[in-house]
Every structure is written in structure tokens, then in C-alpha cells.
Design a protein around this motif. Sequence first.
Motif, mmCIF file in Angstrom:
data_model
loop_
_atom_site.group_PDB
_atom_site.id
_atom_site.type_symbol
_atom_site.label_atom_id
_atom_site.label_comp_id
_atom_site.label_asym_id
_atom_site.label_seq_id
_atom_site.Cartn_x
_atom_site.Cartn_y
_atom_site.Cartn_z
ATOM 1 N N ALA A 8 0.874 -1.175 0.000
ATOM 2 C CA ALA A 8 0.000 0.000 0.000
ATOM 3 C C ALA A 8 0.911 1.225 0.000
ATOM 4 O O ALA A 8 2.072 1.141 0.425
ATOM 5 C CB ALA A 8 -0.896 -0.003 1.236
ATOM 6 N N TYR A 9 0.383 2.322 -0.492
ATOM 7 C CA TYR A 9 1.165 3.555 -0.579
ATOM 8 C C TYR A 9 0.309 4.702 -0.094
ATOM 9 O O TYR A 9 -0.905 4.701 -0.302
ATOM 10 C CB TYR A 9 1.580 3.841 -2.035
ATOM 11 N N LEU A 10 0.946 5.687 0.542
ATOM 12 C CA LEU A 10 0.176 6.879 0.875
ATOM 13 C C LEU A 10 1.040 8.114 0.724
ATOM 14 O O LEU A 10 2.255 8.076 0.963
ATOM 15 C CB LEU A 10 -0.395 6.773 2.291
ATOM 16 N N SER B 176 1.704 13.001 11.308
ATOM 17 C CA SER B 176 0.797 12.287 12.201
ATOM 18 C C SER B 176 -0.189 11.452 11.381
ATOM 19 O O SER B 176 -0.427 10.277 11.664
ATOM 20 C CB SER B 176 0.087 13.323 13.073
ATOM 21 N N ARG B 177 -0.744 12.039 10.345
ATOM 22 C CA ARG B 177 -1.668 11.286 9.482
ATOM 23 C C ARG B 177 -0.929 10.134 8.784
ATOM 24 O O ARG B 177 -1.425 9.003 8.742
ATOM 25 C CB ARG B 177 -2.265 12.219 8.429
ATOM 26 N N ALA B 178 0.255 10.426 8.257
ATOM 27 C CA ALA B 178 0.998 9.403 7.506
ATOM 28 C C ALA B 178 1.259 8.183 8.399
ATOM 29 O O ALA B 178 1.033 7.036 7.996
ATOM 30 C CB ALA B 178 2.307 9.978 6.990
ATOM 31 N N TRP B 179 1.704 8.441 9.617
ATOM 32 C CA TRP B 179 2.020 7.336 10.521
ATOM 33 C C TRP B 179 0.742 6.571 10.909
ATOM 34 O O TRP B 179 0.703 5.345 10.883
ATOM 35 C CB TRP B 179 2.739 7.874 11.772
ATOM 36 N N GLY B 180 -0.287 7.335 11.262
ATOM 37 C CA GLY B 180 -1.541 6.713 11.707
ATOM 38 C C GLY B 180 -2.159 5.849 10.610
ATOM 39 O O GLY B 180 -2.575 4.712 10.853
ATOM 40 N N VAL B 181 -2.189 6.361 9.398
ATOM 41 C CA VAL B 181 -2.792 5.607 8.286
ATOM 42 C C VAL B 181 -1.918 4.392 7.953
ATOM 43 O O VAL B 181 -2.424 3.292 7.730
ATOM 44 C CB VAL B 181 -3.004 6.512 7.050
ATOM 45 N N VAL C 107 4.209 -0.830 3.375
ATOM 46 C CA VAL C 107 3.593 0.474 3.129
ATOM 47 C C VAL C 107 4.670 1.468 2.707
ATOM 48 O O VAL C 107 5.680 1.629 3.397
ATOM 49 C CB VAL C 107 2.872 0.996 4.400
ATOM 50 N N GLY C 108 4.451 2.120 1.601
ATOM 51 C CA GLY C 108 5.343 3.188 1.153
ATOM 52 C C GLY C 108 4.725 4.526 1.538
ATOM 53 O O GLY C 108 3.594 4.806 1.143
#
Length: 482
Positions: free
Chosen positions: A414-416, A422-427, A436-437
Motif C-alpha cells: 500500500a502507498y500513501l 501524524s496522518r501518515a504514521w496513523g494511516v 507500506v510506502g
Amino acid sequence: MNMVFKKFPAAALINGEWITSSKTFLVNDPATGGEVATVPDLGAMDATRAIDAAACALPAWSANTAKERAVILRRWFNLVTAETESLARLMTTEQGKPLAEARAEVAYSAAFIEWFGEEGKRAYGRTIPTTVASRRYLTIKQPIGPCAAITPWNFPIAMITRKVAPALAAGCTIVVKPAEETPLCALAIGKLGLDAGLPAGVLNIVTTKDAPSVGKVFCDDQRVRKLSFTGSTQVGKILYRQCVGTVKKLTLELGGNAPLLVFDDADLDQAVAGAMACKYRNAGQTCVSANRILVQSGIYDRFTRALVAAVKKLKVGPGLEAGVTIGPLITSDAIAKVEKLVDDAVKKGAMVLTGGRRDDAGPLFYQPSVLGGVTSDMEIVREEIFGPVAALLRFDTEADAIRLANGTPLGLAAYLFSQNLSRAWGVAEKLDAGMVGVNEAIFSSEVVPFGGVKESGIGREGAAEGLDEYLQIKYICLGAIE
Ligand code: ADP
């Protein structure tokens, strides 16, 4: 013997010998349809002979020190690296990927040989503090035994070295069945292994068009203690079932349905570059390709415009031609599947923003495409596309994005994209994926554990975890200590 490019054999490898057969099958160039070579079409008896050879070679190979094995693996790495150009040309010829990508794959493939040769020296056991004064507890790691590997055509060398290098470094021997579309790359890498000094029977390569029969022999033979498979979830499930009888250790690296999430707070250039790299590499034929690109409403239009502009710059053509970035798909079935998925999406309301049809370059070429307005009822969000088609879905909230992303039985990559830490880590924590990338879409390497969760597989390849797949733990208790 039939040779390809004058230096690589078109014969199977069993017990250090190049095996020919009156029964053969053709290898075609997907860019031109031309015949590249014929290779032996071996069967169940040959597979058993290859296992005999691997079983016979095991005691001597595993008795070597890890350092002695590493010397041979290092020589193999050097030979592969020195042959980068010829291997890359062979790969482009039988698999179709652009030459620059083929060269990169050779380097990536060689890196597994180099790294695992070294890592084999670090197969540490443990000493465990005792619970009884007269005893001492310790563990050692030992090679699991003869192994088998079944590999796909999309990374025809890397998917072999990612299995063979840790197996050999651990002290195991192995039989490989390469994909019928790309046996020549497998045989070329095997030839360089022999040149590097691999003893007879340590690495065996069985070419066949009858994968089910050879696969069944691998699963049923109780001498084979480990099967490593990379390919479709459907075939992975067959092999999983077939291995019950011999309780074999399994590594399964199966299909993906990777979501790529672009949040409103993403860096637009990063997100577009990431989507381009992981969607269109190898014409979209990778198990970690972004299958669903989920874009938040606030950035959807800008992202779409930039992506379409970048996609229009891609160049379709034979992979050996300079500047080409999109080669052919592997077979007519593959292109028919892409066509079917695009037709279904369009019928259900998706918009073709660029591409959307076959390319004039030849029967197996599909135009790099972008579909907008994709929704969850379309087959394209459930099936692995394995083609150069980006499917864009719109979402509003972070919770929607996570629900959509995880709404699949698969869980490989998955990639985000988000600039909010904070959002990047949480998701990243909430995504059902083995990898996860975050603001990065090309993340594979020999030093990291590659693999999936849910129906995307079992086990990991690469890194220390990748070596453990070929080792078993023995606990030893020393008693009667005074
Ligand atoms: P793909 O769709 O990418 O070709 P497959 O799972 O069909 O994926 O193929 C991956 C590998 O599995 C190839 O080497 C193929 O020959 C092999 N294979 C296909 N069917 C079987 C089977 N029934 N048993 C063992 N191996 C199989």
C-alpha cells in the motif's frame, strides 16, 4: 546444445548437467511475436530426478561453512554483474520490459546473491538462561533441507535469486521451476551459478509447460522440506492445499490489490511521481503495482490533470528501442484481461482520460491509460489489473480512505502520500498490507522483508527474515551439568 545469444543454454539443469529433450516448447518475444528459442518440456519424472540430485547434494553443501558458501555466492554475484548487459537484453527479449528496467532488475537480482551470501554467516542461534541448575539451553539454526521454488515471468531473474540465494546461503539445495514464458533468464542465471562453482545438484532448473504436474511432484515429495512460490493467489492456494500431505514449510508471495492513497495535504509532484513509478513500471505487471489510486476530493482534479499529462509522455514500443518506457504485455490473455476490465469500468461509468485501448505497436501493446471516476462496483477494483491502466477513485475522509483501501481480501503493498506526519504514521499503521510506502512508491530491496498479509501470502523474502525461511530451529538441552 542449443544456445541463446551464443552464451546461454536453452537446456534444463539437473545435477550439474544440461538436459535436452525431444519434447520442447517455444519461447517467444512478446514485442515481435518472434521465436527466441525452444527449451525442454520436462515432466514429473524429470522433476523427481532433480529432487534426487538436490537431496544427494545436500549433505556436502550444508557441511560447508557459511563462509565457504559465501565465496561461491560472491563469485556468482560478480559473474551476474559482469554479464548485466547480456542478461538484460535476454530479459527484454523474452519478457518485454524496457531495457533500462531489465538492467535495473539484473542489479536487484545480483544484490540478493551478494547480500544473502554475507547474511548466511549470521544465522545465529540463542543461549537461553536455564530454569534447572543442572541444564543449559541453546538453539541452533540448520538448513531446512532440499527446497523447491516456482517463479513467475514478471521479474524473471529477481524472483529466482530472491529464493535461491537465501536457500543456498542457508546450506539448502534447490530445484527451480521457472515460468514457461521466461525460462531462458532462469537458465542463464543457472549457467553463471555453475561457472561460479556451485557443485552439481545444488541448483537444478526444470523447464516445463506442464506446471501442474511438476508442481505436484514438488508438493508430494517428502524430501522437499520447503516450497517457495511467487505467483497468483489462485495457484498459491492449490499449492498450499497440496503441501498438507508432507507438512512442508511454505513461502507464498501471491497477488496484490495495492491501494495508493493521495491525501489533500500531499506534495502533488511526489504523489504523481510515485503513482507513475509504481503504476507504469513493467507496464503495470507487478504484484505491488498501484491497482487502485484513491484520491481525496480537494486534490482530485489537480492530481488527475498532472497524472494524465505525465502519462501522455510515456513511450510505447519494443523494450530494446531507445527511450521506450512501456513494453508489451506478456501474452494475449494478459491484454484481453486488461481490455475486459477497462470495458467493464467504462460500461459502469468510468471515464477514459487517456489511452483506453490497444496500441498500434503490436498485438500485445496496450496504451498507458488513466480511468477517472472509478467506483467500487467495477471489476477493476477487485481484480489485479497487471497492465498500464491507472484506476482513480475519489474519497472524502480519512476513514473512507482506510475503509476503501482495506476492502479487499488481499494485502501486499500500500502507498500513501501526505505531508502530515501524524496522518501518515496513523494511516500506515491502519492499512492491511505487508508493506507500506509513505511518500515513496518503489521500496523493494534485498535488505527489507518483502511479503503480504491476508490472502497475499505467507512469509517474507529479503532481509534476515528471508534467510529464516530456509532455516529450522533446533533446541538442544545439555543436562547433568555439575
Ligand atoms: P501468472 O498469472 O502471473 O502467470 P501463475 O500463478 O499462473 O501466475 O504462475 C506463476 C508460476 O506458477 C509459473 O511458474 C507457473 O508455471 C506456475 N503454475 C501455474 N499453475 C500451476 C500449478 N497448478 N501448480 C504449480 N505451478 C503452477
